[in-house]
Design a protein around this motif. Structure first.
Motif, mmCIF file in Angstrom:
data_model
loop_
_atom_site.group_PDB
_atom_site.id
_atom_site.type_symbol
_atom_site.label_atom_id
_atom_site.label_comp_id
_atom_site.label_asym_id
_atom_site.label_seq_id
_atom_site.Cartn_x
_atom_site.Cartn_y
_atom_site.Cartn_z
ATOM 1 N N PHE A 90 5.371 -5.005 -0.731
ATOM 2 C CA PHE A 90 4.510 -4.085 0.128
ATOM 3 C C PHE A 90 4.646 -2.561 -0.065
ATOM 4 O O PHE A 90 5.439 -1.721 0.465
ATOM 5 C CB PHE A 90 4.725 -4.181 1.553
ATOM 6 N N PRO A 91 4.192 -2.100 -1.254
ATOM 7 C CA PRO A 91 4.792 -0.851 -1.859
ATOM 8 C C PRO A 91 4.254 0.514 -1.106
ATOM 9 O O PRO A 91 4.626 1.510 -1.282
ATOM 10 C CB PRO A 91 4.154 -0.844 -3.305
ATOM 11 N N HIS A 92 3.141 0.329 -0.187
ATOM 12 C CA HIS A 92 2.795 1.432 0.557
ATOM 13 C C HIS A 92 3.374 1.513 1.932
ATOM 14 O O HIS A 92 2.868 2.434 2.813
ATOM 15 C CB HIS A 92 0.993 1.265 0.686
ATOM 16 N N ALA A 93 4.129 0.516 2.295
ATOM 17 C CA ALA A 93 4.637 0.464 3.831
ATOM 18 C C ALA A 93 5.933 1.269 3.808
ATOM 19 O O ALA A 93 6.913 1.284 2.608
ATOM 20 C CB ALA A 93 5.233 -0.782 4.026
ATOM 21 N N ARG A 94 6.317 1.788 4.606
ATOM 22 C CA ARG A 94 7.731 2.473 5.101
ATOM 23 C C ARG A 94 8.387 1.488 5.628
ATOM 24 O O ARG A 94 8.105 0.698 6.446
ATOM 25 C CB ARG A 94 7.397 3.806 6.026
ATOM 26 N N VAL A 95 9.652 1.554 5.050
ATOM 27 C CA VAL A 95 10.596 0.653 5.270
ATOM 28 C C VAL A 95 11.919 1.282 5.971
ATOM 29 O O VAL A 95 12.493 2.439 5.484
ATOM 30 C CB VAL A 95 11.157 -0.101 3.993
#
Length: 164
Positions: A112-117
């Motif tokens: 999920f490259p666009h998610a803030r983790v």
């Protein structure tokens, strides 16, 4: 149990299993995903329709990495919270838990490259054995220095049950 008309939802508690890597899966259906160990199952009911909470009893960051790397996304998440860590208390922080945390973060970012983790700092009981407290303190130090993190709860707002 909350009546369905209340709109309140609860965490999904996945099965306890000895075959965690094979039996556990996650399907992302909401914009905000909290995925964690059995402690997240204790969250109170919530109303936010964009929130999904999945609890995996006995899970650690190694399991998180496996779950996230093969996650199915109905809705791509905008935010992922990795609420693990307490099950690492008997491991050496830099040899095991930190490396597994890094692997879980990599898996989340790759899938999920666009998610803030986010990673919450781990609250724990002062009654734990000293070596376990040292391990969790070291893991927390790494989380706070190297992750987008959620600060620990203030002491006065945190308590444990009989298992500490």
């Amino acid at each position: 149990m909350e009546p369905p008309s209340s709109g309140r939802r609860r965490a999904t508690r996945h099965i306890s299993t000895l075959r965690k890597m094979k039996d556990w899966h996650v399907t992302v259906r909401n914009k905000i995903l909290i995925v964690g160990d059995s402690n997240v199952c204790r969250f109170p009911p919530f109303l936010d329709q964009h929130l999904q909470v999945d609890s995996y009893p006995g899970a650690n960051f190694r399991h998180a990495a496996a779950l996230l790397s093969r996650a199915i996304a109905i809705t791509p998440p905008e935010m992922i919270v990795l609420a693990f860590g307490l099950n690492h208390r008997s491991q050496r922080a830099h040899q095991t838990s930190v490396k597994q945390l890094q692997a879980a973060l990599r898996a989340a970012k790759l899938r999920f490259p666009h998610a803030r983790v986010l990673v919450p700092a781990i609250n724990f009981s002062p009654a734990l054995p000293q070596q376990e407290k040292f391990s969790l303190l070291a893991l927390n130090r790494h989380i706070q220095e190297h992750c987008d993190f959620i600060p620990p709860l203030p002491r006065e707002k945190f308590s444990t049950e009989t298992d500490q």
